[in-house]
Design an enzyme around this catalytic site. Structure first.
Site: not given
Length: 319
Positions: A164, A262, A294
């Site tokens: 991320s 995601d 995600h």
């Protein structure tokens, strides 16, 4: 009636965090401290080190069970995710994850603790992360302060990674290493980007998977980086005109993981495409895990999909 800045919410993602106009922050997950030690299940050792006492930059190191002390192992400098505002190298999630991953991969991990926004707005996280990388590089000539790194790390096989926003940080560290030398001439071998957090004013199909989440990610960036120029700020959009050219990425290999459900999926795919088109001379690989969202691997570490992704990353690090 006048609003109360200590009650006006500028961003929230429940049940994780609330950020108020006054600057007050309420974090509900990710800040808990779990001590390092010897993991009885995996045999992985961990310890905490201070990198900068004045800023609080630190790291948790993970060392697998050493069978042959004469054989050095790859080292991974890892930046955790959490939207620049959540998470810690010392929390339960990352501690559990790295105990498992280090046993699987037989690598030494330096999991970096950088300062969080909004108390320390982006780009502070980048400065802290660079300091941590330079600390690792201080070991390259054999005189660094940490014996685990000096005795066991192969500093000819240095990898950066993150998930991320941590993948965003890892990208920028590798770009910076292309224009600013690391201590003692250390080089970065490879870069592992897991579900990278990049945005842009152009739309991509995966944003429609969850428009509300996509909108929140835009708001999040603007709160984390108040001086940003917007969604085409090169810090969040490395593909925009005016961003440092990707052919300057200072490593020879890149591995990109994306998750099929995601909203950031197609930004990761774009990174793969743009890097290949840039004239960069290295090797890049893209892996998509279908049907998951995600950072799914941190939510269910023992799922088949998480193990598949971790094995792919492990293979990249040990190739």
């Amino acid at each position: 009636m006048a609003s109360n800045p200590d009650e006006d919410i500028v961003f929230e993602s429940m049940p994780c965090i609330r950020i108020f106009k006054s600057g007050r922050v309420e974090r509900y997950i990710g800040s808990e401290f779990v001590p390092p030690g010897n993991d009885s299940t995996t045999g992985v050792l961990s310890k905490d080190v201070t990198i900068q006492s004045d800023t609080g930059v630190a790291a948790r190191l993970y060392l697998p069970k050493i069978i042959d002390s004469s054989r050095k192992i790859p080292i991974v400098v890892y930046y955790h995710g959490g939207g620049f505002c959540l998470g810690s190298a010392f929390n339960q999630i990352f501690h559990e994850y790295f105990n498992k991953f280090v046993e699987m991969s037989n690598v030494l991990v330096v999991s970096v603790e950088y300062r969080l926004a909004p108390e320390h707005p982006v780009p502070v996280a980048y400065a802290d992360s660079w300091a941590a990388l330079q600390w690792v590089a201080s070991h390259f000539n054999g005189t660094g302060p940490d014996p685990w790194i000096s005795d066991h790390a192969d500093l000819g096989r240095v990898f950066l990674g993150g998930e991320s926003c941590g993948a965003n940080i890892a990208h920028h560290m590798t770009m910076r290493a292309g224009v600013e030398a690391l201590k003692n001439g250390m080089k970065i071998n490879g870069l592992a980007l897991i579900h990278p957090y990049f945005l842009g004013s152009d739309s991509v199909v995966s944003e429609d998977l969850n428009p509300e989440v996509s909108k929140d990610l835009v708001t999040l960036w603007k709160v984390m980086c108040p001086e940003t120029t917007g969604l085409d700020d090169p810090l969040i959009n490395p593909f925009v005109v005016g961003a440092p050219k990707l052919d300057g990425l200072a490593c020879g290999r890149v591995f990109i993981c994306v998750a099929g459900m995601d909203t950031l999926r197609d930004r990761g795919k774009m990174y793969y495409d743009k890097l290949k088109e840039s004239g960069w001379k290295g090797e890049v690989e893209l892996k998509e895990i279908p049907g998951v969202g995600h950072t799914f691997h941190l939510l269910n570490m023992t799922s088949d999909e998480a193990i598949q992704q971790d094995r792919s990353i492990s293979a990249f690090l040990n190739c």
